[in-house]
Design an enzyme around this catalytic site. Structure first.
Site, PDB file in Angstrom:
ATOM      1  NE  ARG A   1      -0.629   1.726   3.691  1.00 37.00           N
ATOM      2  CZ  ARG A   1       0.488   2.423   3.906  1.00 37.00           C
ATOM      3  NH1 ARG A   1       1.636   1.846   4.173  1.00 37.00           N
ATOM      4  NH2 ARG A   1       0.457   3.743   3.825  1.00 37.00           N
ATOM      5  N   GLY A   2       0.224   2.412  -0.114  1.00 34.45           N
ATOM      6  CA  GLY A   2       0.980   3.655  -0.233  1.00 34.45           C
ATOM      7  C   GLY A   2       1.205   3.923  -1.717  1.00 34.45           C
ATOM      8  CB  ALA A   3       0.623   6.950  -3.771  1.00 33.48           C
TER       9      ALA A   3
ATOM     10  NE  ARG B   1      -6.294   0.531  -1.855  1.00 37.69           N
ATOM     11  CZ  ARG B   1      -5.706   1.175  -0.837  1.00 37.69           C
ATOM     12  NH1 ARG B   1      -4.405   1.031  -0.618  1.00 37.69           N
ATOM     13  NH2 ARG B   1      -6.409   1.947  -0.046  1.00 37.69           N
TER      14      ARG B   1
ATOM     15  CD  GLN C   1      -3.751   2.586   6.750  1.00 40.19           C
ATOM     16  OE1 GLN C   1      -4.403   2.962   7.725  1.00 40.19           O
ATOM     17  NE2 GLN C   1      -4.310   2.388   5.579  1.00 40.19           N
TER      18      GLN C   1
ATOM     19  CG  ASP D   1      -3.287   7.876  -1.725  1.00 34.01           C
ATOM     20  OD1 ASP D   1      -3.328   8.403  -0.595  1.00 34.01           O
ATOM     21  OD2 ASP D   1      -2.847   6.731  -1.927  1.00 34.01           O
TER      22      ASP D   1
ATOM     23  CG  ASN E   1      -2.890  11.596   2.120  1.00 33.78           C
ATOM     24  OD1 ASN E   1      -2.274  10.695   1.545  1.00 33.78           O
ATOM     25  ND2 ASN E   1      -2.640  11.897   3.386  1.00 33.78           N
ATOM     26  CE  LYS E   2      -5.567   5.690   4.219  1.00 36.53           C
ATOM     27  NZ  LYS E   2      -6.518   4.746   3.557  1.00 36.53           N
TER      28      LYS E   2
HETATM   29  O1  MRU Z   1      -4.890   3.165   2.002  1.00 39.66           O
HETATM   30  P1  MRU Z   1      -3.410   3.399   1.998  1.00 39.66           P
HETATM   31  O2  MRU Z   1      -2.740   2.914   3.235  1.00 39.66           O
HETATM   32  O3  MRU Z   1      -2.757   2.880   0.736  1.00 39.66           O
HETATM   33  O4  MRU Z   1      -3.271   4.983   1.975  1.00 39.66           O
HETATM   34  C1  MRU Z   1      -1.994   5.546   1.867  1.00 39.66           C
HETATM   35  C2  MRU Z   1      -2.004   7.026   1.989  1.00 39.66           C
HETATM   36  O5  MRU Z   1      -3.020   7.657   2.047  1.00 39.66           O
HETATM   37  C3  MRU Z   1      -0.676   7.704   1.947  1.00 39.66           C
HETATM   38  O6  MRU Z   1      -0.723   8.905   2.666  1.00 39.66           O
HETATM   39  C4  MRU Z   1      -0.303   8.020   0.494  1.00 39.66           C
HETATM   40  O7  MRU Z   1      -0.405   6.888  -0.322  1.00 39.66           O
HETATM   41  C5  MRU Z   1       1.071   8.562   0.379  1.00 39.66           C
HETATM   42  S1  MRU Z   1       2.244   7.298   0.737  1.00 39.66           S
HETATM   43  C6  MRU Z   1       3.778   7.776   0.527  1.00 39.66           C
END
Ligand code: MRU
Length: 346
Positions: A45-47, A85, A188, A229, A239-240
């Site tokens: 996970r994470g962009a 996703r 997270q 994201d 973002n999250k």
């Molecule tokens: O649902 P996730 O855990 O994939 O969400 C991740 C985020 O929102 C992060 O802030 C974003 O991807 C940046 S990661 C370097």
């Protein structure tokens, strides 16, 4: 294994982030369906890491379904990766980058995927340095930095985005403490950022999500650093979930709010927030905590995984190639990407 995802002997290897912080399990993935499953359940996970996963997914698709003789199967496999996703633009972008080389053979697809992996690593180091410089300019030193979700090496192959900036500040001796938010529902921040901060030896205290606005109003943080994201052309940042509330609270408290993301997360094809699909992950992970039900059976829930923050609430966007000061009237269009900053490690 130090990278959250990599390519080893013909397969994808990734740290199963659902098992952290208790177990460090590396998954070896040789086919597309288990990779899609890993992406869907946030094992990876994470962009930026999703971008690399997407590119590796095309390699797996090409290894398992010949793009010439089994084109329909190959296309279906690629589509399943691309659609795993929807919000982080990096996933689709990683797929498309690798797919562009498919006519040159599997080795060329793999080369494109490895290039993206290396590119994201270099980008992480560059934005960490740019971001740390900006934080010092905006908030002085040393700083107390609040952050949400996990944006460290786990989310970005190595180093990270917002958490990469926090690591850089720590290494420069400019971090008083990091204040990661728990980040309900999947924690997270509580599970992953704490694990990464402990490994880097950075002082930190975990914060309940709903305490963040109050703590900001009390002056307990000097800066808020978040990842992204997808960043639309107008600067709107997905973002999250919880990022928007944090931005509102930071504005109310007069605390700088900085978005840190690689250029690969800036999406020129998305004009504004209206065009960003926000993933809804369904009720199960809201009404359960770590597998334990916390609400009566059949409780419905609303579970958007991301939110949108308007550029008016963002002090600056830091990428690996530019710092765009929205607070000074700059925009993504007015400040084009420049050179990458040399990583401070070399
Ligand atoms: O649902 P996730 O855990 O994939 O969400 C991740 C985020 O929102 C992060 O802030 C974003 O991807 C940046 S990661 C370097």
């Amino acid at each position: 294994m130090t990278r959250t995802i990599d390519w080893t002997d013909g397969a994808v290897e990734l740290i199963d982030q659902t098992q952290l912080p208790h177990h460090e399990v590396v998954l070896r993935i040789e086919e597309v369906p288990p990779l899609v499953d890993a992406i869907s359940r946030l094992a990876v996970r994470g962009a930026p890491a999703l971008g690399v996963a997407g590119a590796f997914g095309v390699v797996l698709a090409a290894q398992n379904h010949d793009p010439v003789s089994a084109r329909a199967d190959f296309d279906a496999a690629v589509a399943s990766v691309r659609g795993a996703r929807p919000t982080a633009v990096n996933l689709a972008r990683g797929v498309d980058l690798a797919l562009a080389r498919v006519d040159d053979g599997v080795e060329a697809v793999l080369a494109a995927a490895l290039e993206l992996r290396d590119d994201e690593i270099t980008a992480s180091w560059s934005m960490s340095a740019y971001g740390a410089d900006l934080v010092t300019e905006l908030a002085g030193r040393p700083v107390r930095a609040m952050t949400i979700c996990n944006t460290g090496g786990l989310a970005a192959v190595e180093r990270g985005t917002a958490l990469g900036v926090i690591q850089e500040l720590h290494e420069r001796g400019d971090l008083t403490e990091a204040l990661p938010l728990e980040t309900r529902p999947l924690l997270q921040g509580g599970r992953l950022s704490t694990w990464e901060l402990a490994r880097m030896g950075a002082p930190h205290r975990l914060v309940v999500d709903s305490a963040a606005p109050f703590l900001l109003s009390l002056g307990r943080a000097d800066v808020v650093l978040v990842g992204a994201d997808r960043i639309a052309r107008d600067g709107t940042t997905a973002n999250k979930i919880g990022t928007f509330s944090l931005a509102l609270a930071a504005r109310h408290a007069g605390v700088p709010f900085v978005v840190v993301a690689p250029e690969s997360t800036v999406d020129p094809a998305t004009g504004s927030g209206d065009e960003i699909e926000i993933e809804d992950r369904g009720p199960t992970e809201v009404v359960h905590v770590q597998g334990v039900a916390i609400a009566p059976p059949d409780t419905e829930a609303i579970n958007p995984a991301f939110d949108l923050t308007a550029p008016e609430l963002i002090t600056a966007v830091v990428t690996d190639r530019r710092v765009v000061r929205f607070d000074r009237g700059e925009s993504l269009a007015s400040i084009p990407p420049g050179e990458r900053r040399a990583p401070s490690r070399v």
